[in-house]
Design a protein around this motif. Structure first.
Motif, short mmCIF file in Angstrom:
data_model
loop_
_atom_site.label_atom_id
_atom_site.label_comp_id
_atom_site.label_asym_id
_atom_site.label_seq_id
_atom_site.Cartn_x
_atom_site.Cartn_y
_atom_site.Cartn_z
N GLY A 147 47.75 46.44 45.90
CA GLY A 147 47.14 47.68 45.43
C GLY A 147 46.97 47.75 43.93
O GLY A 147 46.74 48.83 43.38
N ILE A 148 47.08 46.62 43.25
CA ILE A 148 46.92 46.58 41.79
C ILE A 148 45.47 46.22 41.46
O ILE A 148 45.01 45.14 41.84
CB ILE A 148 47.88 45.54 41.16
N PRO A 149 44.75 47.08 40.76
CA PRO A 149 43.33 46.83 40.48
C PRO A 149 43.14 45.75 39.41
O PRO A 149 42.96 46.04 38.23
CB PRO A 149 42.81 48.19 40.01
N SER A 150 43.17 44.50 39.84
CA SER A 150 43.18 43.36 38.92
C SER A 150 41.79 42.77 38.76
O SER A 150 41.00 42.75 39.70
CB SER A 150 44.13 42.27 39.45
N VAL A 151 41.51 42.26 37.55
CA VAL A 151 40.25 41.56 37.31
C VAL A 151 40.56 40.27 36.55
O VAL A 151 41.21 40.28 35.51
CB VAL A 151 39.24 42.41 36.52
N GLY A 152 40.09 39.16 37.08
CA GLY A 152 40.28 37.88 36.42
C GLY A 152 39.37 37.75 35.21
O GLY A 152 38.20 38.12 35.27
N MET A 153 39.93 37.25 34.11
CA MET A 153 39.16 37.10 32.88
C MET A 153 39.42 35.73 32.29
O MET A 153 40.56 35.41 31.93
CB MET A 153 39.51 38.21 31.87
N SER A 154 38.39 34.93 32.18
CA SER A 154 38.50 33.58 31.65
C SER A 154 38.32 33.58 30.13
O SER A 154 37.32 34.11 29.64
CB SER A 154 37.43 32.68 32.28
N PRO A 155 39.27 33.03 29.38
CA PRO A 155 39.10 32.94 27.92
C PRO A 155 37.82 32.22 27.52
O PRO A 155 37.13 32.63 26.58
CB PRO A 155 40.35 32.19 27.46
N PHE A 156 37.47 31.13 28.22
CA PHE A 156 36.25 30.39 27.91
C PHE A 156 35.03 31.30 28.04
O PHE A 156 34.18 31.36 27.15
CB PHE A 156 36.11 29.18 28.83
N SER A 157 34.94 32.01 29.15
CA SER A 157 33.79 32.87 29.40
C SER A 157 33.74 34.07 28.46
O SER A 157 32.67 34.62 28.21
CB SER A 157 33.79 33.35 30.85
N CYS A 158 34.93 34.49 27.96
CA CYS A 158 34.97 35.61 27.02
C CYS A 158 34.71 35.17 25.58
O CYS A 158 34.75 36.00 24.66
CB CYS A 158 36.34 36.30 27.09
N GLY A 159 34.47 33.87 25.39
CA GLY A 159 34.12 33.39 24.06
C GLY A 159 35.29 32.95 23.19
O GLY A 159 35.13 32.77 21.98
#
Length: 331
Positions: A147-159
């Protein structure tokens, strides 16, 4: 510029940045195998820590609505999601290591040494990112099932990028926007561009230190596969758990508890496939975080000790029955 972006986007304070050590959530000696039991317990403990001060909920509203292996149906009940159904997890950030994901691909191809003009390195860059992104998805799914609203975030894709393996560019605006929108960002160690050598591996420990500098959490927790920092590899006889490490203004650190004959003699080892520096990098980065006035706890994942650290119980006092390592700034 980064500080301006932070002020513009982030309004909610950060309670805790959590590092899920690769060795704690994967079976490090088995290629790309997740430690399902540990990951499940860690996810549950994160939910408990995030629920502090909120009305307890007996029902977990899962957010992984995709089909799982071995199951014929997707579990989803949209009627359960009222305005107060989702827990407020926006005070946490999760960063995870690679463990048995990514390290093998990186070490075999030499991605951490650079040289994108070499076919093997370029192939290894791709293979490494596929592997760590796969692990990231599974961790996001495990958290979502709690129930944790998680979003994956890639350092490469975030610049994010480096120069001589030090962070050169790290735009945290999307991380801050996710937090402000009520999500928990889940970042990971990643293969990134390097201004001098072409590419390298950006470790999760370095990512945490940079996020701590920018977002100033109340405390940071490193979840590992051992109880904490030892004066030598913990598998060796007579290894001593270091209970408290003090960090000075100049960055030097010393062991406060227990009292050792050689106060600063701590031996560390790095596995042959580990391209991010192992425990030595962890201690160095933790000391740099502590210099900011932020307590750092290094503790074994999926234990009662880790739950106490995640919940913030240790901030006022370290109980004698707590097993782990606290790293603090002493001025």
């Amino acid at each position: 510029m980064e500080e301006e972006k932070q002020e513009k986007h982030q309004t909610k304070p950060i309670r805790c940045i959590v590092k899920l050590g690769g060795a704690a959530i994967t079976c490090k000696n088995e290629l790309e195998k997740i430690n399902e039991e540990n990951l499940g317990i860690v996810s549950s403990q994160l939910r408990q820590a995030m629920m502090l001060g909120q009305s307890p909920s007996t029902k977990v509203l899962g957010m992984d609505w995709s089909k799982r292996h071995g199951e014929s149906e997707v579990s989803c009940c949209v009627d359960d999601f009222g305005y107060d159904a989702v827990i407020d997890s926006s005070h946490f950030i999760v960063v995870h290591g690679a463990g048995s994901f990514g390290h093998f691909q990186a070490s075999k191809s030499g991605v951490h040494k650079g040289g994108l003009d070499q076919p093997l390195v370029k192939a290894g860059f791709v293979a490494t990112r596929i592997s760590v992104a796969t692990l990231n998805l599974e961790i996001v799914r495990a958290l979502a099932r709690e129930g944790i609203p998680s979003v994956g975030m890639s350092p490469f894709s975030c610049g994010w990028s480096t120069c001589q393996r030090n962070i050169a560019s790290a735009d945290i605006s999307m991380v801050a926007k996710a937090i402000d929108s009520g999500f928990i960002p889940v970042l990971h160690g990643d293969a990134v561009f390097d201004g001098l050598q072409g590419c390298t591996i950006l470790s999760g420990d370095v990512i945490i230190r940079h996020l701590a500098e920018q977002l100033k959490p109340e405390y940071v927790v490193f979840l590992t596969d051992v109880l904490g920092v030892y004066d030598r590899p913990p598998v060796e006889p007579n290894a001593v758990l270091l209970r408290e490490i003090a960090v000075c203004k100049d960055g030097n650190w010393s062991v406060v508890k227990p009292v050792l004959q050689n106060m600063n003699k701590v031996e560390t080892t790095v596995a042959a496939h580990d391209t991010t520096g192992g425990m030595l990098t962890k201690i160095t980065e933790a000391a740099m975080i502590a210099r900011l006035g932020i307590d750092v706890y290094i503790v074994k994942a999926a234990t009662s000790h880790s739950l106490r650290a995640l919940s913030g119980e240790l901030r006022s006092n370290i109980p004698d029955d707590w097993l782990g390592t606290v790293i603090r700034f002493v001025g």
